[in-house]
Design a protein around this motif. Sequence first.
Motif, short mmCIF file in Angstrom:
data_model
loop_
_atom_site.label_atom_id
_atom_site.label_comp_id
_atom_site.label_asym_id
_atom_site.label_seq_id
_atom_site.Cartn_x
_atom_site.Cartn_y
_atom_site.Cartn_z
N LEU A 95 1.02 -1.24 -0.10
CA LEU A 95 -0.14 -0.08 -0.36
C LEU A 95 1.10 1.18 0.20
CD1 LEU A 95 -2.93 -0.98 2.31
CD2 LEU A 95 -2.75 -1.06 0.31
N VAL A 96 0.55 2.24 -0.67
CA VAL A 96 1.12 3.27 -0.77
C VAL A 96 0.69 4.46 0.61
CG1 VAL A 96 1.07 5.73 -1.73
CG2 VAL A 96 0.89 3.86 -2.84
N VAL A 97 1.64 4.59 1.39
CA VAL A 97 1.20 4.93 2.93
C VAL A 97 1.93 6.83 3.25
CG1 VAL A 97 1.19 3.35 3.96
CG2 VAL A 97 3.55 4.18 3.66
N ASP A 98 1.60 7.16 3.89
CA ASP A 98 1.77 8.78 3.73
C ASP A 98 2.62 8.97 5.24
OD1 ASP A 98 2.60 11.63 3.93
OD2 ASP A 98 0.59 12.21 4.99
N ALA A 99 4.62 8.47 4.92
CA ALA A 99 4.78 8.30 5.82
C ALA A 99 6.50 8.15 5.19
CB ALA A 99 4.55 6.63 6.79
N PRO A 100 7.31 8.84 6.69
CA PRO A 100 8.83 8.93 5.39
C PRO A 100 9.13 7.80 4.92
CG PRO A 100 8.60 8.92 7.68
CD PRO A 100 7.54 8.84 7.63
N ALA A 101 9.70 7.57 3.96
CA ALA A 101 10.47 6.37 3.40
C ALA A 101 12.38 5.87 4.45
CB ALA A 101 11.37 6.13 2.22
N GLU A 102 12.10 4.48 4.68
CA GLU A 102 13.52 4.50 5.36
C GLU A 102 14.96 4.10 4.25
OE1 GLU A 102 12.67 0.45 8.00
OE2 GLU A 102 10.87 0.78 7.07
N ALA A 103 13.77 4.02 3.05
CA ALA A 103 14.89 3.60 1.82
C ALA A 103 14.68 4.05 0.49
CB ALA A 103 15.65 2.24 1.88
N THR A 104 15.62 4.45 -0.39
CA THR A 104 14.10 4.70 -1.67
C THR A 104 15.00 4.66 -3.26
OG1 THR A 104 13.46 7.17 -0.19
CG2 THR A 104 13.70 6.90 -2.77
N VAL A 105 13.94 4.75 -3.91
CA VAL A 105 14.86 3.87 -5.11
C VAL A 105 14.84 4.86 -5.90
CG1 VAL A 105 15.35 2.01 -7.12
CG2 VAL A 105 14.81 1.64 -4.93
N LEU A 147 19.82 4.26 -11.71
CA LEU A 147 19.37 4.48 -10.44
C LEU A 147 19.82 4.51 -9.67
CD1 LEU A 147 17.08 0.96 -10.80
CD2 LEU A 147 16.36 3.57 -10.82
N VAL A 148 18.88 5.34 -8.38
CA VAL A 148 19.88 5.48 -7.02
C VAL A 148 19.08 5.13 -5.74
CG1 VAL A 148 20.94 7.58 -5.98
CG2 VAL A 148 20.81 7.66 -8.06
N LEU A 149 20.46 5.10 -5.21
CA LEU A 149 19.62 4.01 -4.04
C LEU A 149 20.22 4.85 -2.81
CD1 LEU A 149 18.22 1.85 -1.98
CD2 LEU A 149 20.36 0.41 -2.43
N THR A 150 18.93 5.33 -1.70
CA THR A 150 19.26 6.42 -0.75
C THR A 150 18.72 5.77 0.56
OG1 THR A 150 17.48 7.15 -0.82
CG2 THR A 150 20.31 7.97 -2.53
N GLY A 151 19.39 6.08 1.73
CA GLY A 151 18.84 5.31 2.94
C GLY A 151 18.97 4.18 3.45
N ASP A 152 18.38 3.69 3.45
CA ASP A 152 18.14 2.07 4.19
C ASP A 152 19.01 0.55 3.11
OD1 ASP A 152 18.69 -0.68 5.70
OD2 ASP A 152 17.74 -0.09 6.71
N VAL A 153 20.52 0.52 3.60
CA VAL A 153 20.99 0.17 1.96
C VAL A 153 20.60 -1.47 1.80
CG1 VAL A 153 23.20 -0.86 1.30
CG2 VAL A 153 23.45 1.58 1.66
N GLU A 154 20.84 -2.27 3.27
CA GLU A 154 20.33 -3.62 3.07
C GLU A 154 18.58 -3.34 2.52
OE1 GLU A 154 19.49 -7.29 6.44
OE2 GLU A 154 20.42 -4.64 7.36
#
Length: 283
Positions: free
Chosen positions: A197-207, A233-240
Amino acid sequence: MVERTPGLSPVRLAIDGVDDGLVVLLAARARLAQLAGRLKAQAGISGRDSRREQRVRQRAELLGGALGLSPGVASGVLGVAIGEACRAQGLETDLDQGGQATTGGMIVPTMQTHTSSVPSAAQSLLRLVPPPKRLAPLLKALPPALQGRLLERAMAKVLAGPLAGDALEFMAGRRLGIEVSDLGLRWVVELQGERLLVVDAPAEATVRGTATDLLLLAGRLEDADTLFFQRRLVLTGDVELGLTARNLLDRLPWEKVPLGLRIALNRGARFAQAARSAYHSQG
Protein backbone atom coordinates in the motif's frame (compact mmCIF):
# COMPACT_ATOMS: atom_id res chain seq x y z
CA MET A 1 -23.23 22.56 -9.10
CA VAL A 2 -20.87 20.18 -10.89
CA GLU A 3 -18.28 22.92 -11.39
CA ARG A 4 -17.97 23.29 -7.61
CA THR A 5 -17.40 19.61 -6.90
CA PRO A 6 -14.10 19.39 -4.97
CA GLY A 7 -11.30 17.78 -6.93
CA LEU A 8 -13.27 17.56 -10.17
CA SER A 9 -11.35 20.21 -12.10
CA PRO A 10 -7.90 18.58 -11.88
CA VAL A 11 -9.38 15.20 -12.80
CA ARG A 12 -11.04 16.75 -15.85
CA LEU A 13 -7.77 18.47 -16.73
CA ALA A 14 -6.01 15.10 -16.61
CA ILE A 15 -8.74 13.55 -18.79
CA ASP A 16 -8.28 16.34 -21.32
CA GLY A 17 -4.56 15.61 -21.37
CA VAL A 18 -5.20 11.92 -21.99
CA ASP A 19 -7.62 12.81 -24.80
CA ASP A 20 -5.00 15.03 -26.41
CA GLY A 21 -2.47 12.22 -26.08
CA LEU A 22 -4.84 9.79 -27.80
CA VAL A 23 -5.23 12.14 -30.76
CA VAL A 24 -1.46 12.67 -31.02
CA LEU A 25 -0.82 8.90 -30.91
CA LEU A 26 -3.51 8.21 -33.52
CA ALA A 27 -1.98 10.85 -35.80
CA ALA A 28 1.49 9.34 -35.29
CA ARG A 29 0.09 5.88 -36.07
CA ALA A 30 -1.46 7.16 -39.30
CA ARG A 31 1.86 8.66 -40.40
CA LEU A 32 3.63 5.40 -39.64
CA ALA A 33 0.96 3.62 -41.68
CA GLN A 34 1.77 5.90 -44.61
CA LEU A 35 5.42 4.93 -44.25
CA ALA A 36 4.47 1.25 -44.13
CA GLY A 37 2.39 1.74 -47.28
CA ARG A 38 5.36 3.22 -49.13
CA LEU A 39 7.57 0.33 -48.05
CA LYS A 40 4.95 -2.19 -49.18
CA ALA A 41 4.67 -0.47 -52.54
CA GLN A 42 8.46 -0.58 -52.98
CA ALA A 43 8.36 -4.31 -52.25
CA GLY A 44 5.51 -4.85 -54.71
CA ILE A 45 3.00 -5.71 -51.97
CA SER A 46 -0.58 -4.52 -52.31
CA GLY A 47 -3.79 -4.88 -50.37
CA ARG A 48 -4.52 -5.35 -46.71
CA ASP A 49 -3.06 -7.95 -44.37
CA SER A 50 -6.12 -9.40 -42.64
CA ARG A 51 -4.06 -11.75 -40.46
CA ARG A 52 -2.01 -8.88 -39.06
CA GLU A 53 -5.14 -6.79 -38.47
CA GLN A 54 -6.68 -9.69 -36.55
CA ARG A 55 -3.58 -10.09 -34.40
CA VAL A 56 -3.50 -6.36 -33.68
CA ARG A 57 -7.09 -6.39 -32.49
CA GLN A 58 -6.65 -9.58 -30.47
CA ARG A 59 -3.63 -8.07 -28.75
CA ALA A 60 -5.66 -4.94 -27.97
CA GLU A 61 -8.43 -7.07 -26.46
CA LEU A 62 -5.94 -8.98 -24.32
CA LEU A 63 -4.18 -5.85 -23.15
CA GLY A 64 -7.46 -4.02 -22.53
CA GLY A 65 -8.77 -6.87 -20.41
CA ALA A 66 -5.56 -6.98 -18.38
CA LEU A 67 -5.84 -3.24 -17.67
CA GLY A 68 -9.51 -3.34 -16.71
CA LEU A 69 -10.78 -1.99 -20.04
CA SER A 70 -13.57 -3.67 -21.96
CA PRO A 71 -11.96 -5.84 -24.67
CA GLY A 72 -14.64 -4.62 -27.07
CA VAL A 73 -13.70 -0.99 -26.46
CA ALA A 74 -10.00 -1.72 -26.93
CA SER A 75 -10.67 -3.64 -30.14
CA GLY A 76 -13.04 -0.93 -31.37
CA VAL A 77 -10.46 1.82 -30.92
CA LEU A 78 -7.92 -0.26 -32.82
CA GLY A 79 -10.54 -0.88 -35.51
CA VAL A 80 -10.88 2.88 -36.01
CA ALA A 81 -7.09 3.24 -36.07
CA ILE A 82 -6.80 0.44 -38.66
CA GLY A 83 -9.45 2.13 -40.79
CA GLU A 84 -7.50 5.38 -40.67
CA ALA A 85 -4.31 3.49 -41.57
CA CYS A 86 -6.06 2.03 -44.62
CA ARG A 87 -7.20 5.50 -45.65
CA ALA A 88 -3.63 6.79 -45.23
CA GLN A 89 -2.37 3.97 -47.48
CA GLY A 90 -5.10 4.49 -50.08
CA LEU A 91 -6.67 1.10 -49.34
CA GLU A 92 -10.33 0.19 -49.09
CA THR A 93 -11.58 1.20 -45.67
CA ASP A 94 -13.74 -1.11 -43.60
CA LEU A 95 -13.98 0.34 -40.10
CA ASP A 96 -15.92 -2.68 -38.88
CA GLN A 97 -13.16 -4.98 -40.17
CA GLY A 98 -15.88 -7.38 -41.19
CA GLY A 99 -14.98 -8.13 -44.79
CA GLN A 100 -12.26 -10.23 -46.22
CA ALA A 101 -9.21 -8.20 -47.14
CA THR A 102 -6.70 -9.05 -49.77
CA THR A 103 -3.74 -10.64 -48.11
CA GLY A 104 -0.19 -9.94 -49.08
CA GLY A 105 3.17 -10.26 -47.43
CA MET A 106 3.49 -9.43 -43.78
CA ILE A 107 4.20 -5.81 -42.92
CA VAL A 108 6.70 -6.62 -40.20
CA PRO A 109 9.22 -8.46 -42.44
CA THR A 110 8.73 -5.75 -45.07
CA MET A 111 9.64 -3.11 -42.54
CA GLN A 112 12.97 -4.81 -42.07
CA THR A 113 13.85 -4.20 -45.73
CA HIS A 114 13.68 -0.45 -45.32
CA THR A 115 15.51 2.18 -47.26
CA SER A 116 17.80 4.76 -45.73
CA SER A 117 14.86 7.18 -45.38
CA VAL A 118 13.08 4.98 -42.83
CA PRO A 119 15.20 5.71 -39.74
CA SER A 120 15.00 9.47 -40.28
CA ALA A 121 11.24 9.31 -40.86
CA ALA A 122 10.71 7.22 -37.72
CA GLN A 123 12.96 9.47 -35.66
CA SER A 124 11.07 12.54 -36.88
CA LEU A 125 7.87 11.02 -35.52
CA LEU A 126 9.47 9.98 -32.25
CA ARG A 127 10.84 13.47 -31.74
CA LEU A 128 7.24 14.67 -31.54
CA VAL A 129 6.88 12.72 -28.30
CA PRO A 130 7.61 15.11 -25.42
CA PRO A 131 10.18 14.03 -22.83
CA PRO A 132 8.62 12.81 -19.57
CA LYS A 133 9.57 15.97 -17.66
CA ARG A 134 7.14 17.96 -19.80
CA LEU A 135 4.32 15.74 -18.59
CA ALA A 136 5.12 16.43 -14.94
CA PRO A 137 2.67 19.36 -14.51
CA LEU A 138 -0.15 17.27 -15.98
CA LEU A 139 0.55 14.27 -13.75
CA LYS A 140 0.83 16.45 -10.68
CA ALA A 141 -2.73 17.58 -11.35
CA LEU A 142 -3.89 14.05 -10.55
CA PRO A 143 -5.02 13.81 -6.91
CA PRO A 144 -2.38 12.00 -4.79
CA ALA A 145 -5.00 9.50 -3.64
CA LEU A 146 -5.73 8.54 -7.26
CA GLN A 147 -2.01 8.23 -8.00
CA GLY A 148 -1.64 5.93 -5.02
CA ARG A 149 -4.54 3.68 -6.05
CA LEU A 150 -3.16 3.33 -9.58
CA LEU A 151 0.28 2.39 -8.24
CA GLU A 152 -1.23 -0.13 -5.81
CA ARG A 153 -3.14 -1.80 -8.65
CA ALA A 154 -0.02 -1.96 -10.81
CA MET A 155 2.06 -3.46 -7.97
CA ALA A 156 -0.65 -6.00 -7.21
CA LYS A 157 -0.55 -7.25 -10.81
CA VAL A 158 3.23 -7.28 -11.26
CA LEU A 159 3.99 -8.71 -7.81
CA ALA A 160 1.10 -11.18 -7.60
CA GLY A 161 3.52 -14.14 -7.47
CA PRO A 162 5.84 -12.81 -4.75
CA LEU A 163 2.86 -11.51 -2.75
CA ALA A 164 1.28 -14.97 -2.80
CA GLY A 165 4.46 -16.50 -1.41
CA ASP A 166 6.91 -15.24 1.17
CA ALA A 167 9.30 -13.33 -1.11
CA LEU A 168 8.12 -9.98 0.25
CA GLU A 169 8.31 -10.83 3.95
CA PHE A 170 11.33 -8.54 4.29
CA MET A 171 8.98 -5.61 3.50
CA ALA A 172 6.63 -6.29 6.41
CA GLY A 173 6.38 -3.07 8.37
CA ARG A 174 9.15 -1.49 6.25
CA ARG A 175 8.70 1.56 4.05
CA LEU A 176 10.32 1.81 0.61
CA GLY A 177 10.26 5.01 -1.42
CA ILE A 178 9.91 5.08 -5.21
CA GLU A 179 10.87 8.36 -6.88
CA VAL A 180 10.39 9.14 -10.58
CA SER A 181 12.82 12.01 -10.85
CA ASP A 182 11.84 13.56 -14.19
CA LEU A 183 8.10 13.37 -13.47
CA GLY A 184 8.42 14.80 -9.98
CA LEU A 185 6.49 11.84 -8.52
CA ARG A 186 7.28 10.12 -5.25
CA TRP A 187 5.52 7.41 -3.29
CA VAL A 188 6.25 5.42 -0.15
CA VAL A 189 5.00 1.83 -0.11
CA GLU A 190 4.61 -0.55 2.82
CA LEU A 191 3.63 -4.21 3.01
CA GLN A 192 0.49 -4.53 5.12
CA GLY A 193 -0.75 -8.08 5.34
CA GLU A 194 -0.62 -9.38 1.78
CA ARG A 195 -0.87 -5.99 0.07
CA LEU A 196 1.62 -3.31 -0.85
CA LEU A 197 0.00 0.00 0.00
CA VAL A 198 0.99 3.61 -0.57
CA VAL A 199 1.38 5.30 2.80
CA ASP A 200 1.86 8.84 4.00
CA ALA A 201 5.05 8.31 6.00
CA PRO A 202 8.81 8.83 5.56
CA ALA A 203 10.68 6.17 3.61
CA GLU A 204 13.45 4.10 5.17
CA ALA A 205 15.08 3.61 1.74
CA THR A 206 14.36 5.19 -1.63
CA VAL A 207 14.97 4.06 -5.20
CA ARG A 208 15.19 6.98 -7.61
CA GLY A 209 15.32 6.97 -11.41
CA THR A 210 13.81 8.49 -14.52
CA ALA A 211 10.49 7.30 -15.90
CA THR A 212 12.19 5.68 -18.89
CA ASP A 213 14.79 3.82 -16.84
CA LEU A 214 12.19 2.55 -14.38
CA LEU A 215 10.05 1.40 -17.30
CA LEU A 216 13.06 -0.35 -18.88
CA LEU A 217 13.57 -2.16 -15.58
CA ALA A 218 9.90 -3.12 -15.31
CA GLY A 219 9.84 -4.26 -18.94
CA ARG A 220 12.96 -6.42 -18.47
CA LEU A 221 14.96 -4.51 -21.10
CA GLU A 222 17.55 -3.52 -18.48
CA ASP A 223 18.63 -5.30 -15.31
CA ALA A 224 18.84 -3.65 -11.92
CA ASP A 225 22.59 -4.18 -11.51
CA THR A 226 23.37 -2.36 -14.77
CA LEU A 227 21.11 0.57 -13.96
CA PHE A 228 22.55 0.96 -10.46
CA PHE A 229 26.13 0.59 -11.71
CA GLN A 230 25.57 3.32 -14.31
CA ARG A 231 23.94 5.51 -11.65
CA ARG A 232 20.73 5.62 -13.65
CA LEU A 233 19.03 4.22 -10.56
CA VAL A 234 20.11 5.63 -7.21
CA LEU A 235 19.54 4.07 -3.80
CA THR A 236 19.46 6.19 -0.66
CA GLY A 237 18.65 5.48 2.98
CA ASP A 238 18.71 1.99 4.46
CA VAL A 239 21.13 0.19 2.15
CA GLU A 240 20.18 -3.32 3.31
CA LEU A 241 16.48 -2.75 2.65
CA GLY A 242 17.20 -1.17 -0.73
CA LEU A 243 19.54 -3.97 -1.85
CA THR A 244 17.04 -6.63 -0.81
CA ALA A 245 14.37 -4.88 -2.89
CA ARG A 246 16.78 -4.65 -5.82
CA ASN A 247 17.58 -8.36 -5.60
CA LEU A 248 13.87 -9.12 -5.57
CA LEU A 249 13.44 -7.22 -8.83
CA ASP A 250 16.06 -9.45 -10.46
CA ARG A 251 14.33 -12.61 -9.20
CA LEU A 252 10.79 -11.69 -10.19
CA PRO A 253 9.06 -14.62 -11.92
CA TRP A 254 8.45 -12.74 -15.18
CA GLU A 255 6.56 -15.67 -16.68
CA LYS A 256 3.93 -15.39 -13.93
CA VAL A 257 3.13 -11.76 -14.75
CA PRO A 258 -0.14 -11.63 -16.77
CA LEU A 259 0.61 -11.79 -20.49
CA GLY A 260 -1.25 -8.59 -21.29
CA LEU A 261 0.73 -6.69 -18.69
CA ARG A 262 4.01 -8.16 -19.96
CA ILE A 263 3.15 -6.98 -23.46
CA ALA A 264 2.26 -3.50 -22.21
CA LEU A 265 5.45 -3.16 -20.16
CA ASN A 266 7.71 -4.46 -22.91
CA ARG A 267 6.19 -2.36 -25.68
CA GLY A 268 6.00 0.71 -23.46
CA ALA A 269 9.64 0.31 -22.48
CA ARG A 270 10.77 -0.09 -26.09
CA PHE A 271 8.78 2.96 -27.15
CA ALA A 272 10.15 5.09 -24.30
CA GLN A 273 13.70 3.99 -25.08
CA ALA A 274 13.32 4.81 -28.78
CA ALA A 275 11.68 8.17 -28.02
CA ARG A 276 14.49 9.12 -25.64
CA SER A 277 17.15 8.17 -28.19
CA ALA A 278 15.40 10.17 -30.91
CA TYR A 279 15.02 13.19 -28.62
CA HIS A 280 18.70 13.16 -27.60
CA SER A 281 19.80 12.77 -31.22
CA GLN A 282 18.34 16.15 -32.18
CA GLY A 283 20.85 18.79 -33.10
